[in-house]
Design a protein around this motif. Sequence first.
Motif, PDB file in Angstrom:
ATOM      1  N   ASN A 171       0.840  -1.192   0.000  1.00  0.00           N
ATOM      2  CA  ASN A 171       0.000   0.000   0.000  1.00  0.00           C
ATOM      3  C   ASN A 171       0.877   1.244   0.000  1.00  0.00           C
ATOM      4  OD1 ASN A 171      -1.882   1.968   0.297  1.00  0.00           O
ATOM      5  ND2 ASN A 171      -2.862   1.101   2.102  1.00  0.00           N
ATOM      6  N   GLN A 172       1.209   1.725  -1.189  1.00  0.00           N
ATOM      7  CA  GLN A 172       2.127   2.855  -1.321  1.00  0.00           C
ATOM      8  C   GLN A 172       1.488   4.177  -0.884  1.00  0.00           C
ATOM      9  OE1 GLN A 172       5.437   3.133  -2.644  1.00  0.00           O
ATOM     10  NE2 GLN A 172       5.647   0.941  -2.514  1.00  0.00           N
ATOM     11  N   SER A 173       0.193   4.177  -0.587  1.00  0.00           N
ATOM     12  CA  SER A 173      -0.444   5.430  -0.180  1.00  0.00           C
ATOM     13  C   SER A 173      -0.903   5.392   1.273  1.00  0.00           C
ATOM     14  CB  SER A 173      -1.620   5.740  -1.104  1.00  0.00           C
ATOM     15  OG  SER A 173      -2.609   4.733  -0.961  1.00  0.00           O
ATOM     16  N   ALA A 174      -0.363   4.467   2.050  1.00  0.00           N
ATOM     17  CA  ALA A 174      -0.705   4.390   3.467  1.00  0.00           C
ATOM     18  C   ALA A 174      -0.367   5.712   4.147  1.00  0.00           C
ATOM     19  CB  ALA A 174       0.064   3.243   4.120  1.00  0.00           C
ATOM     20  N   LEU A 213       3.191  10.466   5.231  1.00  0.00           N
ATOM     21  CA  LEU A 213       3.954  11.219   6.218  1.00  0.00           C
ATOM     22  C   LEU A 213       5.422  11.305   5.801  1.00  0.00           C
ATOM     23  CD1 LEU A 213       4.212  12.382   9.261  1.00  0.00           C
ATOM     24  CD2 LEU A 213       5.024  10.070   9.748  1.00  0.00           C
ATOM     25  N   LEU A 214       5.994  10.168   5.408  1.00  0.00           N
ATOM     26  CA  LEU A 214       7.407  10.158   5.033  1.00  0.00           C
ATOM     27  C   LEU A 214       7.633  10.930   3.737  1.00  0.00           C
ATOM     28  CD1 LEU A 214       8.371   6.516   6.012  1.00  0.00           C
ATOM     29  CD2 LEU A 214       8.783   8.630   7.292  1.00  0.00           C
ATOM     30  N   ARG A 215       6.729  10.800   2.771  1.00  0.00           N
ATOM     31  CA  ARG A 215       6.853  11.591   1.532  1.00  0.00           C
ATOM     32  C   ARG A 215       6.850  13.089   1.849  1.00  0.00           C
ATOM     33  NH1 ARG A 215       6.611   8.678  -3.092  1.00  0.00           N
ATOM     34  NH2 ARG A 215       5.475   6.693  -3.090  1.00  0.00           N
ATOM     35  N   ALA A 216       5.967  13.497   2.771  1.00  0.00           N
ATOM     36  CA  ALA A 216       5.891  14.910   3.159  1.00  0.00           C
ATOM     37  C   ALA A 216       7.194  15.349   3.832  1.00  0.00           C
ATOM     38  CB  ALA A 216       4.699  15.135   4.086  1.00  0.00           C
ATOM     39  N   ALA A 217       7.780  14.478   4.650  1.00  0.00           N
ATOM     40  CA  ALA A 217       9.034  14.814   5.324  1.00  0.00           C
ATOM     41  C   ALA A 217      10.169  14.996   4.313  1.00  0.00           C
ATOM     42  CB  ALA A 217       9.394  13.734   6.343  1.00  0.00           C
ATOM     43  N   TYR A 218      10.256  14.103   3.322  1.00  0.00           N
ATOM     44  CA  TYR A 218      11.289  14.243   2.292  1.00  0.00           C
ATOM     45  C   TYR A 218      11.067  15.518   1.490  1.00  0.00           C
ATOM     46  CZ  TYR A 218      13.291   9.609   3.047  1.00  0.00           C
ATOM     47  OH  TYR A 218      13.927   8.525   3.591  1.00  0.00           O
ATOM     48  N   SER A 231      11.317   3.622  -2.936  1.00  0.00           N
ATOM     49  CA  SER A 231      10.441   2.530  -2.519  1.00  0.00           C
ATOM     50  C   SER A 231      10.348   2.502  -1.003  1.00  0.00           C
ATOM     51  CB  SER A 231      10.980   1.182  -3.004  1.00  0.00           C
ATOM     52  OG  SER A 231      11.124   1.173  -4.405  1.00  0.00           O
ATOM     53  N   PHE A 232       9.209   1.999  -0.521  1.00  0.00           N
ATOM     54  CA  PHE A 232       8.957   1.882   0.918  1.00  0.00           C
ATOM     55  C   PHE A 232       8.684   0.419   1.246  1.00  0.00           C
ATOM     56  CE2 PHE A 232       8.463   6.407   1.769  1.00  0.00           C
ATOM     57  CZ  PHE A 232       8.191   6.907   0.503  1.00  0.00           C
ATOM     58  N   TYR A 233       9.273  -0.068   2.340  1.00  0.00           N
ATOM     59  CA  TYR A 233       9.098  -1.463   2.747  1.00  0.00           C
ATOM     60  C   TYR A 233       8.715  -1.507   4.222  1.00  0.00           C
ATOM     61  CZ  TYR A 233      11.907  -1.902  -1.459  1.00  0.00           C
ATOM     62  OH  TYR A 233      12.377  -1.786  -2.733  1.00  0.00           O
ATOM     63  N   LEU A 234       7.577  -2.083   4.519  1.00  0.00           N
ATOM     64  CA  LEU A 234       7.165  -2.254   5.910  1.00  0.00           C
ATOM     65  C   LEU A 234       7.883  -3.473   6.460  1.00  0.00           C
ATOM     66  CD1 LEU A 234       5.426  -1.336   8.241  1.00  0.00           C
ATOM     67  CD2 LEU A 234       3.581  -2.762   7.354  1.00  0.00           C
ATOM     68  N   ARG A 250       8.794  -0.996  11.651  1.00  0.00           N
ATOM     69  CA  ARG A 250       9.514   0.151  11.100  1.00  0.00           C
ATOM     70  C   ARG A 250       9.376   0.149   9.584  1.00  0.00           C
ATOM     71  NH1 ARG A 250      15.202  -0.384  14.123  1.00  0.00           N
ATOM     72  NH2 ARG A 250      14.995  -2.428  13.161  1.00  0.00           N
ATOM     73  N   ILE A 251       9.713   1.266   8.967  1.00  0.00           N
ATOM     74  CA  ILE A 251       9.620   1.378   7.515  1.00  0.00           C
ATOM     75  C   ILE A 251      11.008   1.656   6.963  1.00  0.00           C
ATOM     76  CG2 ILE A 251       8.638   2.675   5.580  1.00  0.00           C
ATOM     77  CD1 ILE A 251       6.228   3.273   7.423  1.00  0.00           C
ATOM     78  N   LEU A 252      11.426   0.834   6.012  1.00  0.00           N
ATOM     79  CA  LEU A 252      12.696   1.026   5.327  1.00  0.00           C
ATOM     80  C   LEU A 252      12.413   1.718   4.001  1.00  0.00           C
ATOM     81  CD1 LEU A 252      15.757   0.507   4.990  1.00  0.00           C
ATOM     82  CD2 LEU A 252      15.148  -1.700   3.974  1.00  0.00           C
TER      83      LEU A 252
END
Length: 127
Positions: A3-6, A11-16, A71-74, A79-81
């Motif tokens: 789920n790439q839009s979780a 939140l992480l996209r906004a932080a970057y 890419s995002f990996y749960l 945690r998220i990598l």
Amino acid sequence: MSNQSAPEIELLRAAYAAFNARDIDAALALMTPDVVWPRAFKGGFVRGPEEVRAYWTEQWSEIDGHVEPISFYLEETGRILVDVHQVVRDKAYVVLADEHVGHRFTLEHGLIQAMEVCPLPSSTPKA
């Protein structure tokens, strides 16, 4: 991560995006009061929003970094990598680094509680 839009990913996209725009206040608003952040180009860690602000202000006076999450990996730990394409230039705009790095985030109550720089596992499937 399927789920790439979780909400965590957003939140992480906004932080970057805030980091790349040099919008410290917007980035800090996404972090817990006890956030732990790596001093990636100096070593060690800073703790709390004001230490993060001071570190970034110093970093941006010396180098120009741009980080793009790929890419995002749960992870099983919760945690998220993040596979990040990082380009670092000096003040003369000479490229010092152009590489993929791993950023591992710990989230708490919908905010970033910690981030660490880590190697990307070679077995990580590309999303």
